[in-house]
Scaffold this active site. Sequence first.
Site, short mmCIF file in Angstrom:
data_model
loop_
_atom_site.label_atom_id
_atom_site.label_comp_id
_atom_site.label_asym_id
_atom_site.label_seq_id
_atom_site.Cartn_x
_atom_site.Cartn_y
_atom_site.Cartn_z
N ILE A 159 0.85 -1.18 0.00
CA ILE A 159 0.00 0.00 0.00
C ILE A 159 0.89 1.23 0.00
O ILE A 159 2.07 1.16 0.35
CB ILE A 159 -0.98 0.02 1.20
N ASP A 160 0.34 2.35 -0.42
CA ASP A 160 1.14 3.56 -0.61
C ASP A 160 1.75 4.05 0.70
O ASP A 160 1.25 3.77 1.79
CB ASP A 160 0.28 4.68 -1.20
N LYS A 161 2.78 4.84 0.55
CA LYS A 161 3.51 5.40 1.70
C LYS A 161 2.57 6.10 2.68
O LYS A 161 2.65 5.88 3.89
CB LYS A 161 4.57 6.38 1.19
#
Length: 352
Positions: free
Chosen positions: A157-159
């Site tokens: 999942i994104d930062k």
Amino acid sequence: MNVDVNIVQEENSDELYEKKTFTVDKGQEPLRIDKWIQNHIEGATRNKVQQGIDAGFLTVNGKIVKSNYRIKPGDDIVLMTFINPDYTILKAEELPLNIVYEDEDVLVLNKQPNMVVHPGVGNFSGTLLNGVFHHLLQQDPNIDEETLPRFGLVHRIDKNTTGLIVLAKNAMAAAHLSKQFFNHTVQRKYVAVVWGNVVEDKGTINAHIARHQQFRKMFAAYPEGEIGKHAITHYSVIERLNYVTVVECVLETGRTHQIRVHMKHLGHTLFNDWEYGGEKILKGTIYTKYKQFVENCFDLCPRCALHAKTLGFIHPRTEELITFNSELPNDMQQMIDKWRGYTKNHKPEEES
């Protein structure tokens, strides 16, 4: 000797395995499957191939085989291979990890904001995987630093997205989970705050996703389907708050930035998503007090307002469905509460 090869994967995915299919040539002589695969996958070693076969990453004519299986003309071979992210040697770091569940096969974590999942250019330390490596070393000091990223990471999942992520602790679990992600059978529900009043209570966004043709760090939706990969997001409204809406998004596919791109395509960019323009005031009034209110909301949640709330999958050993839920993080919850307070005291028609 010719081999038909079909690779079913592209870079615009948050799933880290690709599916390769082979059809053995009619003139092929009997040969051990591990040696045959080694000859047809660049950089593959005999040991890694055998590990993958033992873990169930390979099937022949729909069945799992052993490394000593001898291929025959016409055999249909399906192989799940790891897409190695761009990172260097993994280093163990003692980092705060919110472990939701752990057993001998899987590790489920609730990721905090501003944490990259795996090392890469500009992010060689402080990543989730670095912290997991340290955690697992406490259990087994002999764990191989090359084994963890290969058999541990099956999605990302994104930062700046918070929430649930699962890692596999062994090859068997990685094979099982990677197939679930590839076949889109994993249950994933997200909560997002988006700009504007989403008109329909629920709906489905069906638009291909690929890298933006001008800005290569971004992705874009292509509804005609001529560019990119198939992507489907189901959404439903949780709460309407004047100029923003809290929505639940259910992923049917797993493409990079899928919810962010699809909601922007719908006309409802995620709140404070600076990569896609959500850090600007996209809905509301021209009054200074309103602008200051929104700036205060940005300060409360200084990131893209997206949280991976629910994760459900078939456990690789018990074959039972297990589901996990996580509460909204404080930054999103406080921002939503602030919008609730604003909504009680202001009606859109009064200030439009």
